[in-house]
Design an enzyme around this catalytic site. Structure first.
Site, PDB file in Angstrom:
ATOM      1  N   GLU A 173     -31.770  -1.079  -7.251  1.00  0.00           N
ATOM      2  CA  GLU A 173     -31.538   0.018  -6.305  1.00  0.00           C
ATOM      3  C   GLU A 173     -32.767   0.900  -6.227  1.00  0.00           C
ATOM      4  OE1 GLU A 173     -28.128   2.659  -6.696  1.00  0.00           O
ATOM      5  OE2 GLU A 173     -26.868   0.929  -7.172  1.00  0.00           O
ATOM      6  N   GLU A 210     -25.309   1.158 -13.683  1.00  0.00           N
ATOM      7  CA  GLU A 210     -25.622   2.510 -14.147  1.00  0.00           C
ATOM      8  C   GLU A 210     -24.590   3.103 -15.101  1.00  0.00           C
ATOM      9  OE1 GLU A 210     -26.561   5.144 -10.934  1.00  0.00           O
ATOM     10  OE2 GLU A 210     -28.161   3.894 -10.168  1.00  0.00           O
TER      11      GLU A 210
HETATM   12  C1  FCB Z   1     -26.962   5.437  -7.510  1.00  0.00           C
HETATM   13  C2  FCB Z   1     -25.646   4.730  -7.349  1.00  0.00           C
HETATM   14  C3  FCB Z   1     -25.320   4.351  -5.930  1.00  0.00           C
HETATM   15  C4  FCB Z   1     -25.760   5.407  -4.947  1.00  0.00           C
HETATM   16  C5  FCB Z   1     -27.183   5.837  -5.203  1.00  0.00           C
HETATM   17  C6  FCB Z   1     -27.697   6.857  -4.239  1.00  0.00           C
HETATM   18  O1  FCB Z   1     -26.932   6.223  -8.659  1.00  0.00           O
HETATM   19  O2  FCB Z   1     -25.614   3.549  -8.119  1.00  0.00           O
HETATM   20  O3  FCB Z   1     -23.950   4.071  -5.873  1.00  0.00           O
HETATM   21  O4  FCB Z   1     -24.878   6.451  -4.960  1.00  0.00           O
HETATM   22  O5  FCB Z   1     -27.305   6.321  -6.499  1.00  0.00           O
END
Ligand code: FCB
Length: 465
Positions: free
Chosen positions: A372, A163
């Site tokens: 994620e 990210e």
């Molecule tokens: C993302 C991050 C991770 C976590 C989630 C909820 O943006 O990569 O580390 O904090 O959100």
């Protein structure tokens, strides 16, 4: 019952600073998050990652838990400050931790998935300019080489960054994340340098680990105009899409920043940061793209009746992460929200995967992974000691379903990682938000499989939703 494709991988994700703890052990020195947590009002209750989930000492138990849950792949990150304290020389003790972790995973038949940078820049490098300094790119390449040289032969998948939108715009423009700077220029320059670090990183990874699958993880949104018939709302959506998604996707896949984005932000410092050959390096071919998705955004130039609140309620003021989206507002759509205030919008994930495949990854023959996706809820421990997190179970099933919808529509999605394997340090929210499939009692470090972990286990066993 909906069957998972045979070679579809189910995994869970974490990040070094959020779980490891042992902040001053084994030669580790401060990262920007250790320093940021000390800034008054930056993190709720001044929480820090000094102990976190104590995973540094408990990794064996954690790997065993993952194996019990049927996890096929574990996405983790390495701590730069452990491997090269202060961004300087290699610290073998730090590398040893990751060697042991990788061995443990392989012994349990769990494929290690390595992320080199999940936001924890050594503080000493921040003091020399951080991501706004081009030197940091060189330091990243050195750091990446040492990690990949140590474990790259046993890690099938290696990604450079997690990210970069967060580690540039949220961190250097909004000031909501470490190092907490508030400058439009700094965010843009940091974003460009992170992209360059990714591109040059790809090359060194391939040098040390020629068999690894190499890529990067981006967090992406689906920006919808509140009123699709309004030219101004469509422009608002274009800006958010440009400054959130295409700032990263276009240089990586097309070797160029988009024209409209350059028009909006080029003069704000981005153009000055770009040197000849940078975009060639940034567009180094990759094997996979990790997509992190939490929710989309409904955007308009009109303010909403009730503003959406998505920032941690810290006392230190933060600004907008967008360099050139003044007057653009995010609107609630009346969807259910998680305890982060994030809307639950699984169909956005299907649309996002389709769009990224059609416009970027497909033409480059790059497969997609959801690296994620997850939800924080205010979990309660029931009298029977269990955590009946029905909302998280529904969230997991709905989003895995959305991935299957994308696959049915012809998008090659190879796997899904739930965020997170266990409750952990949620950045500016400290320990107040719980995303885990596994509950962590921070007093005792006891782990409890929530109902969502049992749901994950069942899906992994049946290979079906
Ligand atoms: C993302 C991050 C991770 C976590 C989630 C909820 O943006 O990569 O580390 O904090 O959100």
């Amino acid at each position: 019952m909906r069957q998972l494709p045979e070679d579809f991988t189910l995994g869970v994700a974490t990040a070094a600073y959020q779980i490891e703890g042992a902040a001053t052990e084994g030669g580790r020195t401060d990262s920007i998050w250790d320093a940021f947590a000390r800034v008054p009002g930056a993190v709720i209750d001044g929480h820090d990652g000094a102990v976190a989930c104590d995973h540094y000492h408990r990794y064996r138990d954690d790997v065993r838990l993952m194996a019990d849950m049927g996890v096929q792949s574990y996405r983790f990150s390495t701590s730069w400050s452990r491997v090269r304290p202060d961004g300087g020389d290699v610290n073998e003790e730090g590398l040893d931790f990751y060697r042991r972790l990788v061995d443990e995973l392989l012994e349990h038949d769990i494929a290690p998935w390595l992320t080199l940078y999940h936001w924890d820049l050594p503080q000493a490098l921040e003091e020399q300019g951080g991501w706004t300094s081009r030197d940091t790119v060189e330091r990243f390449v050195e750091y990446a080489s040492s990690v990949v040289e140590a474990v790259g032969d046993r890690v099938p998948t290696i990604t450079t960054l997690n990210e970069p939108w967060c580690s540039s715009f949220l961190s250097y423009t909004a000031g909501a994340h470490a190092p907490g700077r508030r400058s439009v220029r700094d965010g843009l320059v940091a974003g460009h340098h992170l992209l360059l670090a990714h591109g040059l990183g790809v090359d060194v990874i391939r040098g040390f680990a020629p068999d690894a699958w190499v890529g990067v993880t981006l967090n992406l949104t689906v920006a919808d105009p509140v009123d699709p018939t309004s030219e101004r709302d469509r422009d608002a959506a274009r800006r958010i899409d440009g400054q959130f998604n295409r700032f990263f996707l276009d240089p990586i896949f097309r070797g160029a920043y988009p024209d409209d984005l350059m028009e909006d932000v080029g003069h704000l410092g981005l153009a000055d940061a770009i040197q000849p050959n940078d975009l060639g390096s940034i567009s180094a071919p990759i094997d996979l793209l990790g997509v992190n998705y939490y929710h989309g955004d409904a955007v308009s130039y009109e303010p909403p009746a009730v503003p959406l609140s998505q920032d941690a309620p810290t006392t230190r003021e933060v600004g907008s992460p967008y360099p050139a989206a003044d007057g653009v507002h995010m609107h609630p759509r009346g969807l259910p929200v998680t305890s982060m205030g994030w809307e639950v919008q699984p169909e956005g994930l299907t649309r996002l995967l389709q769009r990224v495949h059609e416009e970027y990854a497909g033409p480059a023959l790059v497969d997609l992974w959801v690296t994620e996706n997850g939800a924080a809820y205010d979990d309660a421990v029931a009298d029977d000691g269990a955590v009946h997190d029905v909302e998280r179970v529904a969230f997991l099933e709905a989003h895995l379903g959305a991935v299957l919808d994308a696959i049915d529509a012809g998008v090659p999605v190879d796997g899904y990682f739930y965020w997170s394997m266990m409750d952990n340090y949620e950045w500016a929210w400290g320990y107040h938000k719980r995303f885990g499939l596994v509950r962590v009692d921070y007093e005792t470090q006891e782990r409890t499989l929530k109902d969502s972990a049992l749901a994950f286990q069942r899906i992994a066993r049946d290979r079906a939703l």
